[in-house]
Motif scaffolding. Sequence first.
Motif, PDB file in Angstrom:
ATOM      1  N   MET A   1       1.365   1.946   8.216  1.00 42.80           N
ATOM      2  CA  MET A   1      -0.023   1.600   8.462  1.00 42.80           C
ATOM      3  C   MET A   1      -0.720   1.396   7.121  1.00 42.80           C
ATOM      4  O   MET A   1      -0.561   2.189   6.204  1.00 42.80           O
ATOM      5  CB  MET A   1      -0.687   2.732   9.247  1.00 42.80           C
ATOM      6  CG  MET A   1      -2.088   2.485   9.688  1.00 42.80           C
ATOM      7  SD  MET A   1      -2.110   1.386  11.090  1.00 42.80           S
ATOM      8  CE  MET A   1      -3.817   1.006  11.195  1.00 42.80           C
ATOM      9  N   SER A   2      -1.475   0.321   7.029  1.00 44.59           N
ATOM     10  CA  SER A   2      -2.264   0.025   5.829  1.00 44.59           C
ATOM     11  C   SER A   2      -3.665  -0.372   6.258  1.00 44.59           C
ATOM     12  O   SER A   2      -3.826  -1.165   7.190  1.00 44.59           O
ATOM     13  CB  SER A   2      -1.642  -1.133   5.039  1.00 44.59           C
ATOM     14  OG  SER A   2      -0.334  -0.813   4.637  1.00 44.59           O
ATOM     15  N   THR A   3      -4.674   0.186   5.588  1.00 43.04           N
ATOM     16  CA  THR A   3      -6.062  -0.122   5.904  1.00 43.04           C
ATOM     17  C   THR A   3      -6.790  -0.487   4.621  1.00 43.04           C
ATOM     18  O   THR A   3      -6.747   0.253   3.644  1.00 43.04           O
ATOM     19  CB  THR A   3      -6.764   1.094   6.556  1.00 43.04           C
ATOM     20  OG1 THR A   3      -6.043   1.459   7.725  1.00 43.04           O
ATOM     21  CG2 THR A   3      -8.195   0.757   6.929  1.00 43.04           C
ATOM     22  N   LEU A   4      -7.451  -1.650   4.653  1.00 44.20           N
ATOM     23  CA  LEU A   4      -8.259  -2.103   3.524  1.00 44.20           C
ATOM     24  C   LEU A   4      -9.702  -2.191   3.974  1.00 44.20           C
ATOM     25  O   LEU A   4     -10.026  -2.922   4.903  1.00 44.20           O
ATOM     26  CB  LEU A   4      -7.787  -3.471   3.023  1.00 44.20           C
ATOM     27  CG  LEU A   4      -8.641  -4.115   1.930  1.00 44.20           C
ATOM     28  CD1 LEU A   4      -8.679  -3.258   0.665  1.00 44.20           C
ATOM     29  CD2 LEU A   4      -8.135  -5.512   1.616  1.00 44.20           C
ATOM     30  N   ASN A   5     -10.556  -1.426   3.320  1.00 43.35           N
ATOM     31  CA  ASN A   5     -11.987  -1.440   3.593  1.00 43.35           C
ATOM     32  C   ASN A   5     -12.648  -2.202   2.451  1.00 43.35           C
ATOM     33  O   ASN A   5     -12.632  -1.742   1.319  1.00 43.35           O
ATOM     34  CB  ASN A   5     -12.508  -0.005   3.688  1.00 43.35           C
ATOM     35  CG  ASN A   5     -13.838   0.088   4.377  1.00 43.35           C
ATOM     36  OD1 ASN A   5     -14.443  -0.901   4.765  1.00 43.35           O
ATOM     37  ND2 ASN A   5     -14.306   1.312   4.543  1.00 43.35           N
ATOM     38  N   LEU A   6     -13.172  -3.391   2.753  1.00 41.14           N
ATOM     39  CA  LEU A   6     -13.792  -4.253   1.741  1.00 41.14           C
ATOM     40  C   LEU A   6     -15.305  -4.259   1.885  1.00 41.14           C
ATOM     41  O   LEU A   6     -15.828  -4.376   2.999  1.00 41.14           O
ATOM     42  CB  LEU A   6     -13.311  -5.700   1.914  1.00 41.14           C
ATOM     43  CG  LEU A   6     -11.968  -6.092   1.353  1.00 41.14           C
ATOM     44  CD1 LEU A   6     -11.598  -7.502   1.794  1.00 41.14           C
ATOM     45  CD2 LEU A   6     -11.974  -6.003  -0.154  1.00 41.14           C
ATOM     46  N   PHE A   7     -15.991  -4.156   0.759  1.00 39.09           N
ATOM     47  CA  PHE A   7     -17.450  -4.243   0.717  1.00 39.09           C
ATOM     48  C   PHE A   7     -17.825  -5.373  -0.224  1.00 39.09           C
ATOM     49  O   PHE A   7     -17.233  -5.507  -1.291  1.00 39.09           O
ATOM     50  CB  PHE A   7     -18.060  -2.948   0.173  1.00 39.09           C
ATOM     51  CG  PHE A   7     -17.732  -1.730   0.980  1.00 39.09           C
ATOM     52  CD1 PHE A   7     -18.590  -1.301   1.990  1.00 39.09           C
ATOM     53  CD2 PHE A   7     -16.576  -1.008   0.732  1.00 39.09           C
ATOM     54  CE1 PHE A   7     -18.285  -0.166   2.727  1.00 39.09           C
ATOM     55  CE2 PHE A   7     -16.271   0.117   1.470  1.00 39.09           C
ATOM     56  CZ  PHE A   7     -17.131   0.541   2.476  1.00 39.09           C
ATOM     57  N   THR A   8     -18.813  -6.179   0.159  1.00 41.87           N
ATOM     58  CA  THR A   8     -19.319  -7.212  -0.730  1.00 41.87           C
ATOM     59  C   THR A   8     -20.822  -7.356  -0.549  1.00 41.87           C
ATOM     60  O   THR A   8     -21.345  -7.114   0.541  1.00 41.87           O
ATOM     61  CB  THR A   8     -18.627  -8.576  -0.515  1.00 41.87           C
ATOM     62  OG1 THR A   8     -19.208  -9.532  -1.396  1.00 41.87           O
ATOM     63  CG2 THR A   8     -18.757  -9.049   0.918  1.00 41.87           C
ATOM     64  N   ASN A   9     -21.488  -7.756  -1.615  1.00 46.27           N
ATOM     65  CA  ASN A   9     -22.929  -7.982  -1.519  1.00 46.27           C
ATOM     66  C   ASN A   9     -23.244  -9.412  -1.082  1.00 46.27           C
ATOM     67  O   ASN A   9     -24.401  -9.782  -0.949  1.00 46.27           O
ATOM     68  CB  ASN A   9     -23.630  -7.649  -2.839  1.00 46.27           C
ATOM     69  CG  ASN A   9     -23.071  -8.385  -4.035  1.00 46.27           C
ATOM     70  OD1 ASN A   9     -22.127  -9.152  -3.935  1.00 46.27           O
ATOM     71  ND2 ASN A   9     -23.654  -8.122  -5.195  1.00 46.27           N
ATOM     72  N   VAL A  10     -22.221 -10.205  -0.828  1.00 44.17           N
ATOM     73  CA  VAL A  10     -22.412 -11.576  -0.372  1.00 44.17           C
ATOM     74  C   VAL A  10     -22.481 -11.590   1.155  1.00 44.17           C
ATOM     75  O   VAL A  10     -21.556 -11.121   1.818  1.00 44.17           O
ATOM     76  CB  VAL A  10     -21.255 -12.485  -0.848  1.00 44.17           C
ATOM     77  CG1 VAL A  10     -21.435 -13.904  -0.338  1.00 44.17           C
ATOM     78  CG2 VAL A  10     -21.137 -12.450  -2.360  1.00 44.17           C
ATOM     79  N   LYS A  34       5.017  -5.069   5.406  1.00 39.81           N
ATOM     80  CA  LYS A  34       4.800  -4.424   6.708  1.00 39.81           C
ATOM     81  C   LYS A  34       4.386  -5.492   7.712  1.00 39.81           C
ATOM     82  O   LYS A  34       3.863  -6.539   7.335  1.00 39.81           O
ATOM     83  CB  LYS A  34       3.706  -3.364   6.611  1.00 39.81           C
ATOM     84  CG  LYS A  34       4.080  -2.195   5.720  1.00 39.81           C
ATOM     85  CD  LYS A  34       2.989  -1.141   5.713  1.00 39.81           C
ATOM     86  CE  LYS A  34       3.362   0.004   4.804  1.00 39.81           C
ATOM     87  NZ  LYS A  34       4.100   1.045   5.467  1.00 39.81           N
ATOM     88  N   PRO A  35       4.571  -5.237   9.004  1.00 41.53           N
ATOM     89  CA  PRO A  35       4.120  -6.215   9.999  1.00 41.53           C
ATOM     90  C   PRO A  35       2.592  -6.253  10.065  1.00 41.53           C
ATOM     91  O   PRO A  35       1.925  -5.256   9.782  1.00 41.53           O
ATOM     92  CB  PRO A  35       4.720  -5.692  11.314  1.00 41.53           C
ATOM     93  CG  PRO A  35       4.957  -4.236  11.085  1.00 41.53           C
ATOM     94  CD  PRO A  35       5.233  -4.082   9.609  1.00 41.53           C
ATOM     95  N   GLU A  36       2.047  -7.415  10.415  1.00 42.93           N
ATOM     96  CA  GLU A  36       0.589  -7.545  10.547  1.00 42.93           C
ATOM     97  C   GLU A  36       0.029  -6.546  11.563  1.00 42.93           C
ATOM     98  O   GLU A  36      -1.116  -6.125  11.440  1.00 42.93           O
ATOM     99  CB  GLU A  36       0.211  -8.966  10.951  1.00 42.93           C
ATOM    100  CG  GLU A  36       0.381  -9.974   9.847  1.00 42.93           C
ATOM    101  CD  GLU A  36      -0.081 -11.362  10.228  1.00 42.93           C
ATOM    102  OE1 GLU A  36      -1.021 -11.485  11.042  1.00 42.93           O
ATOM    103  OE2 GLU A  36       0.503 -12.327   9.707  1.00 42.93           O
ATOM    104  N   SER A  37       0.838  -6.158  12.539  1.00 41.33           N
ATOM    105  CA  SER A  37       0.379  -5.211  13.561  1.00 41.33           C
ATOM    106  C   SER A  37       0.069  -3.830  12.993  1.00 41.33           C
ATOM    107  O   SER A  37      -0.575  -3.017  13.652  1.00 41.33           O
ATOM    108  CB  SER A  37       1.416  -5.090  14.680  1.00 41.33           C
ATOM    109  OG  SER A  37       2.644  -4.599  14.162  1.00 41.33           O
ATOM    110  N   SER A  38       0.506  -3.559  11.752  1.00 43.10           N
ATOM    111  CA  SER A  38       0.218  -2.256  11.148  1.00 43.10           C
ATOM    112  C   SER A  38      -0.788  -2.363  10.009  1.00 43.10           C
ATOM    113  O   SER A  38      -0.905  -1.452   9.194  1.00 43.10           O
ATOM    114  CB  SER A  38       1.514  -1.599  10.646  1.00 43.10           C
ATOM    115  OG  SER A  38       1.999  -2.281   9.516  1.00 43.10           O
TER     116      SER A  38
END
Length: 116
Positions: A1-10, A34-38
């Motif tokens: 499992m991989s999680t990316l939390n992105l923040f932008t001011n745009v 890893k598979p996209e499902s994870s």
Amino acid sequence: MSTLNLFTNVPADSCICSDILKDVTKAVAKIIGKPESSVMILLNSGVPIAFAGSKEPAAYGQLVSIGGLGPDVNGKLSEKISEILQVKLDIASFRCYISFYESPVSPILLHLKSFA
């Protein structure tokens, strides 16, 4: 499992957000192996951010993964994610900052079941 939390001011409309989510999901899955499902991507646009004392377009991300990270992979991820944000939101690569965290299996749950 991989999680990316992105923040932008745009600010980004739903169409741009959808494209970014799709492109970043594919990139993270491919580079980490890893598979996209994870892979989970969260995109928070229009968030107040000051980076290096400036409110110019910027982005910050936190990527947490069970395995798959390391100096070479992190570099490739940074490069590809920055490239996507440059194309989609006109954020210069030097205005993107990503933190990488390797997570042990035990604290991660999916469908209320531990990966352990």
